[in-house]
Scaffold this motif. Structure first.
Motif, PDB file in Angstrom:
ATOM      1  N   VAL A  74       6.500 -10.905  39.885  1.00 55.50           N
ATOM      2  CA  VAL A  74       7.925 -10.634  40.127  1.00 55.50           C
ATOM      3  C   VAL A  74       8.530 -11.756  40.967  1.00 55.50           C
ATOM      4  CG1 VAL A  74       9.599  -9.057  41.191  1.00 55.50           C
ATOM      5  CG2 VAL A  74       7.617  -8.126  39.977  1.00 55.50           C
ATOM      6  N   VAL A  75       7.842 -12.155  42.023  1.00 53.65           N
ATOM      7  CA  VAL A  75       8.366 -13.210  42.900  1.00 53.65           C
ATOM      8  C   VAL A  75       8.492 -14.521  42.136  1.00 53.65           C
ATOM      9  CG1 VAL A  75       7.915 -14.588  44.971  1.00 53.65           C
ATOM     10  CG2 VAL A  75       7.555 -12.109  45.021  1.00 53.65           C
ATOM     11  N   ARG A  76       7.499 -14.887  41.382  1.00 55.13           N
ATOM     12  CA  ARG A  76       7.573 -16.132  40.598  1.00 55.13           C
ATOM     13  C   ARG A  76       8.732 -16.102  39.613  1.00 55.13           C
ATOM     14  NH1 ARG A  76       3.253 -19.616  41.143  1.00 55.13           N
ATOM     15  NH2 ARG A  76       1.312 -18.713  41.862  1.00 55.13           N
ATOM     16  N   ALA A  77       8.978 -14.934  39.007  1.00 57.55           N
ATOM     17  CA  ALA A  77      10.019 -14.823  37.990  1.00 57.55           C
ATOM     18  C   ALA A  77      11.430 -14.731  38.567  1.00 57.55           C
ATOM     19  CB  ALA A  77       9.752 -13.606  37.104  1.00 57.55           C
ATOM     20  N   THR A  78      11.547 -14.301  39.817  1.00 59.52           N
ATOM     21  CA  THR A  78      12.889 -14.110  40.386  1.00 59.52           C
ATOM     22  C   THR A  78      13.268 -15.167  41.417  1.00 59.52           C
ATOM     23  OG1 THR A  78      12.016 -12.565  42.044  1.00 59.52           O
ATOM     24  CG2 THR A  78      12.916 -11.608  40.010  1.00 59.52           C
ATOM     25  N   GLU A  79      12.298 -15.885  41.926  1.00 57.60           N
ATOM     26  CA  GLU A  79      12.580 -16.920  42.931  1.00 57.60           C
ATOM     27  C   GLU A  79      12.841 -18.234  42.204  1.00 57.60           C
ATOM     28  OE1 GLU A  79      13.627 -18.188  46.434  1.00 57.60           O
ATOM     29  OE2 GLU A  79      12.910 -16.141  46.170  1.00 57.60           O
ATOM     30  N   ASP A  80      14.036 -18.765  42.361  1.00 61.47           N
ATOM     31  CA  ASP A  80      14.399 -19.961  41.594  1.00 61.47           C
ATOM     32  C   ASP A  80      13.944 -21.266  42.229  1.00 61.47           C
ATOM     33  OD1 ASP A  80      16.191 -19.889  43.658  1.00 61.47           O
ATOM     34  OD2 ASP A  80      17.946 -20.325  42.441  1.00 61.47           O
ATOM     35  N   ASN A  81      13.590 -21.238  43.504  1.00 65.63           N
ATOM     36  CA  ASN A  81      13.209 -22.494  44.137  1.00 65.63           C
ATOM     37  C   ASN A  81      12.198 -22.238  45.245  1.00 65.63           C
ATOM     38  OD1 ASN A  81      12.985 -24.995  45.307  1.00 65.63           O
ATOM     39  ND2 ASN A  81      15.163 -25.275  45.645  1.00 65.63           N
ATOM     40  N   LEU A  82      10.988 -22.652  44.992  1.00 66.26           N
ATOM     41  CA  LEU A  82       9.943 -22.527  46.009  1.00 66.26           C
ATOM     42  C   LEU A  82       9.660 -23.862  46.691  1.00 66.26           C
ATOM     43  CD1 LEU A  82       7.529 -20.171  44.092  1.00 66.26           C
ATOM     44  CD2 LEU A  82       8.807 -19.616  46.155  1.00 66.26           C
ATOM     45  N   ALA A  83      10.570 -24.801  46.539  1.00 62.85           N
ATOM     46  CA  ALA A  83      10.408 -26.119  47.152  1.00 62.85           C
ATOM     47  C   ALA A  83      10.686 -26.012  48.649  1.00 62.85           C
ATOM     48  CB  ALA A  83      11.341 -27.128  46.507  1.00 62.85           C
ATOM     49  N   LEU A  84       9.620 -25.987  49.436  1.00 59.58           N
ATOM     50  CA  LEU A  84       9.773 -25.851  50.884  1.00 59.58           C
ATOM     51  C   LEU A  84      10.210 -27.156  51.540  1.00 59.58           C
ATOM     52  CD1 LEU A  84       6.594 -23.724  51.672  1.00 59.58           C
ATOM     53  CD2 LEU A  84       8.939 -22.938  51.318  1.00 59.58           C
ATOM     54  N   VAL A  85       9.883 -28.259  50.917  1.00 56.28           N
ATOM     55  CA  VAL A  85      10.278 -29.576  51.420  1.00 56.28           C
ATOM     56  C   VAL A  85      10.782 -30.395  50.234  1.00 56.28           C
ATOM     57  CG1 VAL A  85       8.736 -29.614  53.428  1.00 56.28           C
ATOM     58  CG2 VAL A  85       7.885 -30.406  51.231  1.00 56.28           C
TER      59      VAL A  85
END
Length: 134
Positions: A74-85
């Protein structure tokens, strides 16, 4: 925020069993606008986690059993940007500290560990938490 609202929506629906609830009822319980919740529900329907029921007694309900909904997915499919840096971004310029910088690799390991934990959790675990030691 979108992911948080998606997870909370799923959790609320998970506590209602197979009942059909209105978007308005979910929005009130989550203290958010119906318009914003509709966007969340629309995405959850696209992903197959929620179904909508039309008509006078219509609303929304889970489309899967809580134990079949993996939180990491669910998190992978709904989170559009996991770029922390910025160096996680595809169009990033080369790092001025490279090759001596190990920040990106460390953060990538951390994100991997984050998802490893979430892949082991289902919606059922969030609704009926597993007791933890420590």
């Amino acid at each position: 925020r979108f992911t948080d609202n998606a997870l909370r929506c799923l959790m609320f629906l998970g506590t209602t069993g197979s009942s059909v609830v209105t978007v308005g009822e979910v929005a009130r319980r989550m203290s958010m606008s119906e318009d914003h919740l509709l966007k969340v529900v629309r995405r959850l329907v696209e992903l197959g986690y929620v179904r909508t029921i039309r008509g006078r007694r219509g609303g929304v309900q889970l489309a899967r059993l809580p134990g079949d909904i993996v939180i990491g997915e669910v998190v992978r499919a709904t989170e559009d940007n996991l770029a922390l840096v910025p160096c996680f971004e595809p169009d990033c310029r080369p790092c001025p500290l490279s090759p001596d910088c190990s920040l990106a690799a460390s953060l990538e390991d951390a994100v991997g560990a984050f998802f490893a934990v979430l892949q082991g959790r289902t919606l059922a675990d969030l609704i009926h938490p597993i007791p933890t030691v420590g």
